[in-house]
Scaffold this active site. Structure first.
Site, short mmCIF file in Angstrom:
data_model
loop_
_atom_site.label_atom_id
_atom_site.label_comp_id
_atom_site.label_asym_id
_atom_site.label_seq_id
_atom_site.Cartn_x
_atom_site.Cartn_y
_atom_site.Cartn_z
N ASP A 195 31.58 -15.73 14.63
CA ASP A 195 31.48 -17.19 14.54
C ASP A 195 32.02 -17.85 15.81
O ASP A 195 32.79 -17.26 16.58
CB ASP A 195 32.27 -17.67 13.32
CG ASP A 195 31.71 -18.94 12.72
OD1 ASP A 195 30.98 -19.66 13.44
OD2 ASP A 195 32.00 -19.22 11.55
N GLU A 208 30.29 -20.01 20.98
CA GLU A 208 29.74 -20.86 22.06
C GLU A 208 30.50 -20.72 23.40
O GLU A 208 29.80 -20.79 24.43
CB GLU A 208 29.73 -22.33 21.62
CG GLU A 208 28.80 -22.64 20.50
CD GLU A 208 29.35 -22.23 19.12
OE1 GLU A 208 28.56 -22.03 18.20
OE2 GLU A 208 30.59 -22.10 19.01
N ASP A 257 26.11 -24.90 11.71
CA ASP A 257 26.55 -25.73 10.59
C ASP A 257 25.67 -26.97 10.45
O ASP A 257 26.12 -28.11 10.63
CB ASP A 257 28.01 -26.12 10.79
CG ASP A 257 28.92 -24.91 10.82
OD1 ASP A 257 28.55 -23.87 10.24
OD2 ASP A 257 30.00 -24.97 11.42
#
Length: 954
Positions: A557, A560, A634
């Site tokens: 997760d 980025e 998300d």
């Protein structure tokens, strides 16, 4: 006398030009074993002095350029191919232009300017660099590291279309004439690969913040003349209204720029955002006529009107996770038109912005243009292919083959924002088994550690008292477990200290005492995966604390990396650098690639024959070689968010990375759904939204549900007797019956560089109508998927591509292609069409993918056109397929002779089903069969032992 001078001057010019051309032919280029190096005669102040044309293959050309006289050698992060320099090519100089020819391509290179153009061997132009402005360089220095900002521009005909660029959330499809910023962000995955309908793709080998289209930054609204509600020039009227309906502040604002943590400090001090409303109203006057490209950045409920027209219908995004939406407006110079932005923040701190590009000519806006903030050299690969599959195959030839994921990964995964205890996750899986709902993977999301131990990788013993038993219980129920691991470490954890001691942690977040959102907030940072030592230590920590329990898969997760949500890009770069390889400005977009490398190679180093599987929130070119899928982050739980996933998934697939998924139902939930009561309109809509999303999600490469409360398990969405429950379960079971088809397609992804989620333009390029169809796609070669993304819709428009016939999957009726129809879409069904000539293998009803592997397979032949399919089988859990241990069974339907050929089996592997029963069902115009009824139909039985069989259509 003046005439004599003119003649002499002309002769002098001719002589100089001749000398220049002579000089070109002698010194302007150099042939090497792998290509050509050119030093153009004419070099603009910001142009390229050296251009290298490297022949990678007959279909792939690499182009490097620099404003220096020498080329630098660097190791690419995305390219894995070892260039063997054995590709044959010819070079001929004609009038100052080099003609470089391979067995498939002709490249022309001007010795005068360095401009390149690419042709097929029939002389058809494929791509041409723009004359006079094709390359530009500007020196840049960051943190002591030097490089260049640069751009590359190509010409583009009016009928060209562009796809790829990763996964973005503005619901854009064909990028011709559009602009896209390439950076990583939660819900935004940037991949610098673009595919054209003109039989080529461009792989841009750069890792920094980049742009497609307009190379400039969006301008503030202050570029226009702005007038407030009273007609006074200087800004729009900004009205800040509290939840009680009182005006807190009213002021003129010439910029709407509250897009990140730094800029929101400019809001009126102490304004209470909860349940508030802010409007910007007035008039806007353009300084020039033309089409303005606007970018809306928003969280909360937002709409925009221009000149009395709603150019942005109300959109919503949760306060902590904004989105970007783009629109265009035609404005006339000197004409004032009304404008209004209406914003309801829907929470505490929130974000809003509205900016615009000034007009450019259609020709300039339509060009293929790429810009990057920092790199050592301009470096791109031209990939030619007769179709988009061939282009993507070239991309994977360069960046690495996609693996075959473990078979269970193609089944259903259940997840929620998190299971808080061991009993919750095991109990949820048990409920699926009790209800006989198929499932293969259950996911343990974040926060399984003690509150202040993020990054320890250790389970909180109070909530997870026996992790080994938890894993054993999951495995005993014939399921697997995926676990969330962030590259984030609180500074008090032992893992942080071990990484930090070796210089493997980014320092800025700790130095600035940045606290996260947990409880009172804890200080930590992310590790630097650009260091080989850091990657190895990161894996060792995961292995010691998690993998030893028998964990099956990894959820990587925030890759980025999201060190501080909603920070500006400039501060984000400061937080994740410098890296072990250089400035974070230069390596801004590739964190997820390096992080995936750590886990893939880490696991294979200890279990070399167990298939790795990663799910990551970010991605980059080459990700597919690390057994990695990407999900769309998300996203919100709105119909517009569901619609945006169709274009997001199709463009991501056309970016060369085959495995993509999404949170079925969306992740971030509107409050009205959180509080919806039985019998309410909101609960009805919530159930329909999830039903439609599950229908869509059945036909994407990976099938998974996830989200914040309300829980996404089907038995929490609706009771058993509700049509939502029944429909979701029915589609789940259909997915599992299709497993022989799906797993065979997965085999083609590896062996043939195939793509599972296929925009119509991939298979029907001859049909110009499909180039802009953004809400239909093929799932494998046979199934055309048409999601329903409007509340209450019971029909939707569907285009049936021409030159073939189509079967309505739900009633079996045949329809001719080349027409647009209104397809029925009752609550329980999503329009689904099957291409004539398809041969689809169906398995039995199962509850997990390894169940009943030796059961009869039903071969359903959709007659009307010739067709073929190849069944692929292997052991499902290991890498023996890389060693040739697998089998395939070719299937062929001959429409003229009305004969199905089950070909000779090729290959074998341990545990292979050597004697298999096929049950053949024929569907025709005169014998329609619904996909729901096929499981009950007994067809012709064929006992197959590996030798060829011929089955005649009765």
């Amino acid at each position: 006398m003046s005439k004599l001078r003119t003649v002499i001057k002309r002769l002098y010019v001719i002589m100089v030009v001749g000398l220049v051309l002579f000089s070109c032919s002698k010194t302007a280029y150099k042939r090497t074993p792998e290509g050509i190096i050119i030093h153009p005669v004419e070099v603009a102040k910001d142009g390229a002095k050296s251009i290298k044309i490297q022949i990678v293959s007959d279909d792939i050309i690499r182009v490097k350029a620099t404003p220096e006289m020498t080329m630098k050698e660097r190791e690419s992060l995305i390219i894995v191919k070892e260039f063997d320099n054995k590709v044959k090519f010819d070079v001929v100089e004609q009038e100052g232009v080099l003609h470089i020819k391979t067995a498939k391509l002709l490249v022309k290179a001007s010795l005068q300017t360095g401009e390149l153009s690419f042709y097929d061997l029939k002389g058809n132009a494929l791509l041409e660099e723009s004359s006079g402005s094709h390359k530009k360089f500007k020196p840049i220095e960051v943190d002591g590291y030097t490089g260049y900002t640069f751009e590359q521009v190509f010409e583009s005909p009016d009928d060209e279309a562009f796809y790829g660029l990763g996964q973005h959330q503005s619901d854009e499809w064909n990028y011709k004439g559009k602009n896209e910023e390439l950076y990583q962000y939660n819900t935004k995955v940037s991949v610098p690969f673009v595919v054209s309908n003109k039989k080529y793709g461009i792989l841009w080998d750069n890792y920094s913040y980049s742009r497609f289209g307009n190379p400039n930054d969006y301008g503030q609204l202050s570029q226009f003349k702005l007038f407030n509600n009273e007609g006074v020039e200087g800004g729009l009227t900004a009205t800040y209204t509290t939840a009680e309906g009182k005006i807190f502040a009213q002021q003129n604002e010439a910029e709407i720029d509250y897009e990140h943590l730094e800029s929101i400090k400019n809001f009126p001090a102490n304004f209470p955002f909860n349940n508030s409303r802010i409007t910007w109203e007035g008039e806007i006057e353009a300084p020039e006529s033309g089409i303005y490209h606007f970018k809306l950045y928003y969280a909360g409920y937002t709409s925009v009107e221009v000149d009395g027209k709603e150019v942005v219908e109300e959109r919503w995004r949760t306060a902590w996770n904004p989105n970007t939406y783009k629109f265009t407006v035609q404005l006339e110079k000197g004409k004032r038109v009304p404008i209004k932005l209406d914003w309801k923040p829907d929470g505490g701190i929130s974000y809003i912005g509205l900016k615009a590009f000034s007009p450019r000519s259609d020709k300039e806006q339509g060009k293929l243009a790429l810009w990057s903030e920092m790199g050592q050299e301009l470096d791109y690969y031209f990939i030619h292919g007769e179709n988009m599959d061939k282009i993507i195959s070239g991309y994977r030839q360069l960046t690495g083959k996609a693996t075959i994921l473990p078979r269970w990964a193609y089944g259903f995964w259940q997840s929620r924002e998190r299971y808080k205890t061991q009993d919750e996750i095991v109990g949820t899986l048990g409920e699926f088994r009790k209800r006989h709902i198929p499932i293969d993977n259950i996911v343990q999301d974040w926060s399984y550690w003690e509150e202040d131990q993020w990054g320890s990788h250790e389970f909180d013993a109070k909530r997870f008292p026996d992790v080994q038993k938890m894993m054993d219980d999951i495995h005993e129920m014939n399921a697997r477990c995926m676990i969330s691991v962030w590259p984030k470490f609180y500074h008090n954890t032992d893992n942080y200290k071990a990484l930090d001691a070796r210089g493997y942690m980014y320092q800025r977040a700790v130095q600035d005492s940045i606290r996260d959102w947990i409880s009172q907030g804890y200080i930590g940072s992310f590790y630097d995966p650009y260091s080989q030592g850091a990657r190895e230590l990161f894996w060792d920590q995961m292995k010691e604390n998690i993998y030893e329990y028998g964990m099956d898969a990894w959820w990587m997760d925030a890759s980025e990396p999201d060190i501080l949500s909603n920070a500006s890009i400039e501060y984000r770069k400061e937080l994740c650098g410098p890296t072990a390889l250089g400035s974070s400005t230069e390596f801004f977009n590739t964190y997820s690639l390096a992080n995936a490398d750590a886990i893939y190679n880490g696991q294979r180093s200890v279990d070399p024959n167990k298939r790795v599987f990663l799910l990551t929130r970010s991605g980059f070119a080459g990700l597919q070689r690390y057994a990695t899928a990407t999900w769309s982050g998300d996203i919100g739980t709105r119909w517009e968010d569901m619609k945006a996933q169709i274009t997001a998934g199709m463009n991501f697939a056309l970016s060369g990375i085959p495995y993509w998924t999404m949170d079925i139902g969306g992740f971030c939930v509107e409050k009205r759904y959180e509080t919806a009561k039985e019998g309410s309109k909101d609960l009805d809509e919530w159930r329909e939204l999830n039903t439609r999303w599950y229908q869509f999600g059945t036909f994407v490469p990976l099938y998974r549900a996830h989200g914040q409360y309300p829980y996404r398990e089907v038995f929490h969405i609706a009771p058993e007797n509700h049509k939502a429950y029944k429909t979701i379960v029915a589609y789940n079971k259909l997915r599992y019956r299709l497993m022989p088809y799906i797993y065979s397609v997965a085999g083609h992804v590896y062996f043939n560089d195939y793509t599972m989620m296929r925009a119509l333009v991939m298979d029907f390029a001859h049909d110009k109508k499909v180039e802009n169809i953004d809400d239909q796609y093929m799932f494998g070669p046979s199934l055309m998927v048409c999601p329903v993304y409007e509340y209450g819709a019971r029909k939707r428009e569907v285009y049936l591509p021409k030159d073939t016939k189509w079967y309505n999957a739900h009633n079996g009726r045949m329809l001719p292609g080349g027409q647009t129809i209104m397809a029925d879409a009752p609550y329980e069904q999503m329009p689904l069409f099957i291409k004539a000539g398809s041969i689809i293998p169906f398995g039995p009803e199962i509850e997990y993918t390894d169940q009943k592997l030796d059961a009869p397979i039903k071969l359903v032949v959709y007659t009307g056109e010739d067709g073929a399919f190849e069944i692929y089988e292997d052991e499902g859990l290991n890498y023996n397929y890389e060693k040739g241990l697998f089998c395939s069974i070719p299937l062929k339907w001959d429409q003229t002779n009305r004969t199905l050929t089950i070909g000779e089996r090729k290959g074998e592997y341990e545990g292979m089903v050597k004697e298999r029963q096929f049950n053949i069902v024929f569907v025709s115009e005169n014998s329609p069969r619904s996909i729901e009824a096929i499981k009950e139909i007994d067809g012709q039985v064929a006992n197959y032992t590996g030798d060829q069989l011929l089955i005649q259509f009765p």
